[in-house]
Design a protein around this motif. Structure first.
Motif, PDB file in Angstrom:
ATOM      1  N   TYR A  65       1.035  -1.228   0.044  1.00  0.00           N
ATOM      2  CA  TYR A  65       0.132  -0.077   0.047  1.00  0.00           C
ATOM      3  C   TYR A  65       0.949   1.222  -0.055  1.00  0.00           C
ATOM      4  CZ  TYR A  65      -3.887  -3.038   1.681  1.00  0.00           C
ATOM      5  OH  TYR A  65      -4.762  -4.156   1.610  1.00  0.00           O
ATOM      6  N   GLN A  66       0.676   2.007  -0.767  1.00  0.00           N
ATOM      7  CA  GLN A  66       1.048   3.300  -0.643  1.00  0.00           C
ATOM      8  C   GLN A  66       0.470   4.555  -0.401  1.00  0.00           C
ATOM      9  OE1 GLN A  66       2.752   4.140  -4.691  1.00  0.00           O
ATOM     10  NE2 GLN A  66       4.391   2.786  -4.318  1.00  0.00           N
ATOM     11  N   PHE A  67       0.977   5.539   0.727  1.00  0.00           N
ATOM     12  CA  PHE A  67       0.490   6.606   1.136  1.00  0.00           C
ATOM     13  C   PHE A  67       1.186   8.177   0.870  1.00  0.00           C
ATOM     14  CE2 PHE A  67      -0.875   2.833   3.334  1.00  0.00           C
ATOM     15  CZ  PHE A  67      -2.172   2.843   3.517  1.00  0.00           C
ATOM     16  N   ILE A  68       0.526   9.052   0.801  1.00  0.00           N
ATOM     17  CA  ILE A  68       1.167  10.332   0.385  1.00  0.00           C
ATOM     18  C   ILE A  68       0.458  11.335   1.466  1.00  0.00           C
ATOM     19  CG2 ILE A  68      -0.507  10.746  -1.552  1.00  0.00           C
ATOM     20  CD1 ILE A  68       2.186  12.354  -2.879  1.00  0.00           C
ATOM     21  N   TYR A  69       1.382  12.184   1.861  1.00  0.00           N
ATOM     22  CA  TYR A  69       0.880  13.098   2.819  1.00  0.00           C
ATOM     23  C   TYR A  69       0.823  14.492   2.292  1.00  0.00           C
ATOM     24  CZ  TYR A  69       1.009  15.760   7.136  1.00  0.00           C
ATOM     25  OH  TYR A  69       0.634  16.697   8.051  1.00  0.00           O
ATOM     26  N   ASP A  70      -0.236  15.207   2.619  1.00  0.00           N
ATOM     27  CA  ASP A  70      -0.536  16.484   2.072  1.00  0.00           C
ATOM     28  C   ASP A  70      -0.927  17.269   3.517  1.00  0.00           C
ATOM     29  OD1 ASP A  70      -3.226  18.501   1.459  1.00  0.00           O
ATOM     30  OD2 ASP A  70      -2.333  18.115  -0.289  1.00  0.00           O
ATOM     31  N   GLU A  71      -0.419  18.408   3.742  1.00  0.00           N
ATOM     32  CA  GLU A  71      -0.301  19.442   4.755  1.00  0.00           C
ATOM     33  C   GLU A  71      -2.062  19.842   5.051  1.00  0.00           C
ATOM     34  OE1 GLU A  71       2.536  22.399   4.586  1.00  0.00           O
ATOM     35  OE2 GLU A  71       3.952  20.974   4.415  1.00  0.00           O
ATOM     36  N   ALA A  72      -2.702  19.843   4.102  1.00  0.00           N
ATOM     37  CA  ALA A  72      -3.893  20.154   4.297  1.00  0.00           C
ATOM     38  C   ALA A  72      -5.045  18.848   4.672  1.00  0.00           C
ATOM     39  CB  ALA A  72      -4.476  21.033   3.101  1.00  0.00           C
ATOM     40  N   ARG A  73      -4.959  17.961   4.071  1.00  0.00           N
ATOM     41  CA  ARG A  73      -5.708  16.798   4.083  1.00  0.00           C
ATOM     42  C   ARG A  73      -5.120  15.579   4.709  1.00  0.00           C
ATOM     43  NH1 ARG A  73      -6.993  15.609  -2.082  1.00  0.00           N
ATOM     44  NH2 ARG A  73      -4.772  16.033  -2.276  1.00  0.00           N
ATOM     45  N   GLY A  74      -3.889  15.573   5.267  1.00  0.00           N
ATOM     46  CA  GLY A  74      -3.259  14.556   6.017  1.00  0.00           C
ATOM     47  C   GLY A  74      -2.898  13.482   5.022  1.00  0.00           C
ATOM     48  N   TRP A  75      -2.762  12.077   5.368  1.00  0.00           N
ATOM     49  CA  TRP A  75      -2.582  11.051   4.817  1.00  0.00           C
ATOM     50  C   TRP A  75      -3.408  10.753   3.705  1.00  0.00           C
ATOM     51  CZ3 TRP A  75       2.467   9.541   4.238  1.00  0.00           C
ATOM     52  CH2 TRP A  75       3.287   9.778   5.392  1.00  0.00           C
ATOM     53  N   LEU A  76      -3.173  10.567   2.493  1.00  0.00           N
ATOM     54  CA  LEU A  76      -4.005  10.103   1.324  1.00  0.00           C
ATOM     55  C   LEU A  76      -3.470   8.799   0.872  1.00  0.00           C
ATOM     56  CD1 LEU A  76      -4.413  13.439  -0.182  1.00  0.00           C
ATOM     57  CD2 LEU A  76      -6.023  12.527   1.285  1.00  0.00           C
ATOM     58  N   GLU A  77      -4.236   8.089   0.239  1.00  0.00           N
ATOM     59  CA  GLU A  77      -3.644   6.633  -0.329  1.00  0.00           C
ATOM     60  C   GLU A  77      -3.753   6.781  -1.638  1.00  0.00           C
ATOM     61  OE1 GLU A  77      -5.086   1.906  -0.493  1.00  0.00           O
ATOM     62  OE2 GLU A  77      -6.360   3.292   0.445  1.00  0.00           O
ATOM     63  N   ARG A  78      -2.407   6.262  -2.360  1.00  0.00           N
ATOM     64  CA  ARG A  78      -2.552   6.147  -3.826  1.00  0.00           C
ATOM     65  C   ARG A  78      -3.237   4.924  -4.220  1.00  0.00           C
ATOM     66  NH1 ARG A  78       2.783   6.036  -6.447  1.00  0.00           N
ATOM     67  NH2 ARG A  78       1.952   7.565  -8.036  1.00  0.00           N
ATOM     68  N   VAL A  79      -4.043   5.019  -5.351  1.00  0.00           N
ATOM     69  CA  VAL A  79      -4.777   3.865  -5.714  1.00  0.00           C
ATOM     70  C   VAL A  79      -4.714   3.926  -7.354  1.00  0.00           C
ATOM     71  CG1 VAL A  79      -6.291   3.866  -3.807  1.00  0.00           C
ATOM     72  CG2 VAL A  79      -6.923   5.503  -5.733  1.00  0.00           C
ATOM     73  N   VAL A  80      -5.043   2.604  -7.845  1.00  0.00           N
ATOM     74  CA  VAL A  80      -5.242   2.613  -9.411  1.00  0.00           C
ATOM     75  C   VAL A  80      -6.571   2.891  -9.730  1.00  0.00           C
ATOM     76  CG1 VAL A  80      -5.197   1.002 -11.306  1.00  0.00           C
ATOM     77  CG2 VAL A  80      -3.385   0.667  -9.433  1.00  0.00           C
ATOM     78  N   ASN A  81      -6.648   3.653 -10.656  1.00  0.00           N
ATOM     79  CA  ASN A  81      -7.972   4.284 -11.186  1.00  0.00           C
ATOM     80  C   ASN A  81      -8.073   4.259 -12.555  1.00  0.00           C
ATOM     81  OD1 ASN A  81     -10.719   5.335 -11.116  1.00  0.00           O
ATOM     82  ND2 ASN A  81     -10.184   7.386 -10.443  1.00  0.00           N
ATOM     83  N   ILE A  82      -9.153   4.465 -13.192  1.00  0.00           N
ATOM     84  CA  ILE A  82      -9.427   4.705 -14.871  1.00  0.00           C
ATOM     85  C   ILE A  82      -8.864   6.186 -15.072  1.00  0.00           C
ATOM     86  CG2 ILE A  82     -11.151   4.848 -16.705  1.00  0.00           C
ATOM     87  CD1 ILE A  82     -10.695   1.980 -15.415  1.00  0.00           C
ATOM     88  N   ASP A  83      -8.136   6.105 -16.033  1.00  0.00           N
ATOM     89  CA  ASP A  83      -7.515   7.507 -16.449  1.00  0.00           C
ATOM     90  C   ASP A  83      -8.611   8.257 -16.858  1.00  0.00           C
ATOM     91  OD1 ASP A  83      -6.306   9.402 -17.874  1.00  0.00           O
ATOM     92  OD2 ASP A  83      -4.458   8.164 -18.473  1.00  0.00           O
ATOM     93  N   ILE A  84      -8.728   9.511 -16.538  1.00  0.00           N
ATOM     94  CA  ILE A  84      -9.868  10.450 -16.645  1.00  0.00           C
ATOM     95  C   ILE A  84      -9.739  10.901 -18.129  1.00  0.00           C
ATOM     96  CG2 ILE A  84     -10.158  11.212 -14.368  1.00  0.00           C
ATOM     97  CD1 ILE A  84      -8.561  13.648 -15.183  1.00  0.00           C
ATOM     98  N   ASN A  85      -8.578  10.937 -18.825  1.00  0.00           N
ATOM     99  CA  ASN A  85      -8.436  11.635 -20.275  1.00  0.00           C
ATOM    100  C   ASN A  85      -8.550  10.411 -21.185  1.00  0.00           C
ATOM    101  OD1 ASN A  85      -7.450  14.041 -19.275  1.00  0.00           O
ATOM    102  ND2 ASN A  85      -5.744  13.313 -18.622  1.00  0.00           N
ATOM    103  N   ASP A  86      -8.484   8.876 -20.775  1.00  0.00           N
ATOM    104  CA  ASP A  86      -8.493   7.777 -21.610  1.00  0.00           C
ATOM    105  C   ASP A  86      -9.120   6.889 -20.807  1.00  0.00           C
ATOM    106  OD1 ASP A  86      -8.259   5.814 -23.553  1.00  0.00           O
ATOM    107  OD2 ASP A  86      -6.201   6.012 -23.843  1.00  0.00           O
ATOM    108  N   LYS A  87     -10.414   6.589 -21.165  1.00  0.00           N
ATOM    109  CA  LYS A  87     -11.313   5.376 -20.254  1.00  0.00           C
ATOM    110  C   LYS A  87     -10.695   4.113 -20.542  1.00  0.00           C
ATOM    111  CE  LYS A  87     -13.774   8.880 -18.505  1.00  0.00           C
ATOM    112  NZ  LYS A  87     -13.518   9.057 -17.067  1.00  0.00           N
ATOM    113  N   THR A  88      -9.693   3.729 -21.427  1.00  0.00           N
ATOM    114  CA  THR A  88      -9.416   2.504 -21.607  1.00  0.00           C
ATOM    115  C   THR A  88      -7.930   2.353 -20.883  1.00  0.00           C
ATOM    116  OG1 THR A  88      -8.040   3.200 -23.751  1.00  0.00           O
ATOM    117  CG2 THR A  88     -10.463   2.850 -24.293  1.00  0.00           C
ATOM    118  N   GLN A  89      -7.480   3.126 -20.229  1.00  0.00           N
ATOM    119  CA  GLN A  89      -6.328   3.011 -19.682  1.00  0.00           C
ATOM    120  C   GLN A  89      -6.439   3.220 -17.988  1.00  0.00           C
ATOM    121  OE1 GLN A  89      -3.748   1.908 -21.264  1.00  0.00           O
ATOM    122  NE2 GLN A  89      -4.558   2.575 -23.278  1.00  0.00           N
TER     123      GLN A  89
END
Length: 207
Positions: A65-89
């Motif tokens: 699992y990977q997590f990235i820190y944001d000073e405003a939002r705290g810890w966020l998770e890096r997740v695999v998602n559908i590319d918003i610019n190319d729905k096939t990727q």
């Protein structure tokens, strides 16, 4: 490796059907594939059966699992998602807000053990965690302890927590993260092993 008078039994844990066939041809009747988890094996082993474990490039294939820190939002998770610019990727994105895994896994008070470390966190800092690896190591250590056996772990890794060590290799060449996502199932994906976390998991077992 094998002596008839020692009456040794070999078990292997492998997901690849190709490697299973190769191992079977080499060991044949001297080995059997174990469909049991390490946890279930603990219930059947006794001190009369020393358990010797060799894990060669085993832990680097276990998901992280990977997590990235944001000073405003705290810890966020890096997740695999559908590319918003190319729905096939596919694409890797940050969660919009902390997920359930954020609450369960990063545990900043434990991962960043001092106040100075916690205070030094800045936006973009990352951490990579493999809880399943630690659970398996605990099970292995308990098997070794209860049977007076031994273990040898050989892998790629470091003696510290990691950030983004996930790698994809195809035909002996590294792929970039975008290339890895464009070819799902076509490359060997692995991650560096956090040997410090594995060591802590093993040392938590008495014996």
């Amino acid at each position: 490796l094998y002596e008839e008078n020692l009456n040794l039994k070999f078990r292997w844990h492998e997901n690849s059907d190709t490697i299973k066939r190769e191992e079977y041809q080499k060991l044949k009747d001297k080995a059997e594939e174990s469909k049991k988890s390490f946890l279930s094996l603990k219930r059947t082993m006794t001190q009369e059966n020393p358990f010797f474990i060799m894990a060669h490039e085993f832990y680097d294939a276990i998901p992280v699992y990977q997590f990235i820190y944001d000073e405003a939002r705290g810890w966020l998770e890096r997740v695999v998602n559908i590319d918003i610019n190319d729905k096939t990727q596919l694409d890797i994105v940050e969660s919009q807000k902390p997920t359930k895994n954020v609450e369960k896994l990063p545990q900043p008070d434990k991962t960043f053990s001092t106040k100075e470390m916690r205070d030094s966190l800045k936006t973009g800092d990352m951490i990579e965690i493999s809880p399943h690896s630690q659970n398996i190591m605990t099970d292995m250590a308990e098997l070794v302890s209860m049977t007076k056996g031994a273990g040898l772990i050989i892998d790629y890794g470091e003696d510290q927590a990691l950030t983004n060590s996930v790698r994809a290799i195809k035909q002996h060449k590294y792929l970039s993260e975008p290339e890895m996502l464009r070819q799902p199932g076509k490359a060997d994906i692995s991650a560096y092993v956090n040997f410090r976390a594995l060591s802590h998991a093993a040392q938590s077992v008495k014996g």
